[in-house]
Design an enzyme around this catalytic site. Structure first.
Site, short mmCIF file in Angstrom:
data_model
loop_
_atom_site.label_atom_id
_atom_site.label_comp_id
_atom_site.label_asym_id
_atom_site.label_seq_id
_atom_site.Cartn_x
_atom_site.Cartn_y
_atom_site.Cartn_z
N GLY A 38 0.83 -1.20 0.00
CA GLY A 38 0.00 0.00 0.00
C GLY A 38 0.86 1.24 0.00
N GLY A 43 0.50 5.74 0.25
CA GLY A 43 -0.34 6.93 0.42
C GLY A 43 0.49 8.18 0.22
N ALA A 75 2.67 7.90 3.44
CA ALA A 75 2.82 6.61 4.10
C ALA A 75 3.01 5.48 3.10
CB ALA A 75 1.58 6.32 4.95
N VAL A 92 2.89 1.07 3.16
CA VAL A 92 2.58 -0.10 3.99
C VAL A 92 3.30 -1.31 3.40
CG1 VAL A 92 0.76 -1.54 4.99
CG2 VAL A 92 0.30 0.86 4.49
N LYS A 111 2.93 0.14 8.68
CA LYS A 111 2.67 1.41 8.00
C LYS A 111 3.82 2.34 8.39
CE LYS A 111 -1.21 4.69 7.90
NZ LYS A 111 -2.48 4.97 8.58
N ASP A 147 -14.30 8.14 7.78
CA ASP A 147 -13.83 7.76 6.44
C ASP A 147 -14.28 6.33 6.12
OD1 ASP A 147 -12.68 8.56 4.09
OD2 ASP A 147 -10.62 8.10 4.67
#
Length: 345
Positions: free
Chosen positions: A31, A33, A36, A38, A53, A147
């Site tokens: 992942g 972001g 960030a 992951v 993370k 969220d």
């Protein structure tokens, strides 16, 4: 109820996860972001696979206070349907947050990879019932998630469902005033409740119920309502149009009960929306099945999460390169590019 009520009793045994990056072996990225990444990782002393993370404080002027608060909240969480964090620590300019590894990825990943036109009703009922249990727990303890969406519904290797990513969640009893209403503007426009957009009177946990209703439509259709429009247009449409819902013609395959459950969440007046506790009693959820059912229906035959993420990234970078993406779908793209188990900042 205050924060202390989240903490496990001392008599209950807790596995101790070691503090310090030297105790972990990082594997593939699952992942990404804004600030960030992951990774799937191994906690060496425990010989256990985890997700880590890694948040970069320097990039994008990451808000250290908020991030530390998020990490503290996640350690206190103790509910089977809410993603917790095992521990967190600072390493160079980064905060490392160690979490359970959710091998199934997010419902958004699964929609994109295998169910672009949405899921069947029984699967949706099963997933959403677990999400609601997680929301009931958070709301009981004074949190708004803020969220809720398919990208933040995570599935473990056995089909267990957890609500993840407190990237924008707020503890409601901050500053000791037990103020239950928030005035900050966060969340993703397609899933955002009208009162959050308006910024007039603040909002409470009923904002999550609106987002839950939008998420139900997202799981039914493979995308959120208005997802093809740019964010400002989504704001206007949400405020000015009648609430979205299941269509009598297009959505004939879905039950009246499902249509009514969604309609009860998508009422513009938050006081008229049910609480998570009340919504759990809705007849729609009677058809929900076990985690085994989720494992059989959604996970069997799917490639490993890291491979799926790579594949999705490749597809979407190709589409971006060919400029085949309508304006509003860029938000959706960035979600896929920014989610593992949707640990996004």
């Amino acid at each position: 109820m205050d924060k202390k009520s989240l903490v496990k009793k001392p008599s209950e045994k807790r596995i101790q996860y070691t503090i310090g990056s030297e105790h972990y072996t990082l594997y593939e990225e699952v992942g990404q972001g804004v600030s960030a990444l992951v990774h799937r990782a191994l906690c060496n002393p425990l010989n256990e696979i985890v997700a880590i993370k890694i948040l970069d404080f320097e990039r994008d002027k990451c808000d250290l206070d908020r991030v530390s608060r998020e990490a503290q909240i996640m350690v206190l969480v103790d509910h089977p349907n809410v993603l917790k964090s095992h521990c967190s620590f600072v390493c160079d300019q980064n905060l490392w947050v160690v979490m359970p590894y959710m091998a199934g990825g997010s419902c958004l990943h699964i929609l994109k990879a295998a169910h672009p036109d949405g899921l069947g009703e029984v699967v949706i009922a099963t997933v959403l019932r677990e999400v609601l249990k997680g929301l009931e727990y958070l709301h009981d303890h004074g949190y708004i998630h803020r969220d809720v969406k398919a990208g933040n519904i995570l599935i473990d290797s056995r089909g267990g469902i957890k609500l993840g990513d407190f990237g924008v969640s707020a503890y409601l009893f901050d500053s000791g005033d037990r103020q239950r209403i928030r005035n900050t503007f966060v969340g993703t426009p397609c899933w955002m409740a009208p009162e959050v957009m308006e910024q007039l009177h603040g909002y409470d946990c009923k904002a999550d119920i609106w987002s839950f209703g939008i998420t139900a439509l997202e799981l039914a259709h493979g995308h959120a309502p208005f997802s093809k429009y740019p964010p400002m247009k989504v704001l206007l449409m949400t405020l000015q149009n009648a609430p979205p819902g299941l269509d009598y013609e297009r959505d004939k395959k879905f039950s009246k009960s499902f249509r009514q459950m969604i309609a009860s969440c998508l009422v513009k007046d938050p006081s008229k929306r049910p609480s998570a506790k009340k919504l759990l009693k809705h007849p729609f959820f009677k058809q929900a099945r076990s985690s085994d059912y989720i494992s059989r229906t959604l996970l069997e035959g799917l490639p490993a999460l890291g491979d799926r993420i790579k594949d999705l990234k490749r597809k979407e970078e190709d589409m971006l390169a060919q400029k085949k993406i309508p304006d509003g779908q860029k938000e959706e793209m960035s979600q896929v590019l920014c989610h593992n188990h949707s640990q996004r900042h």
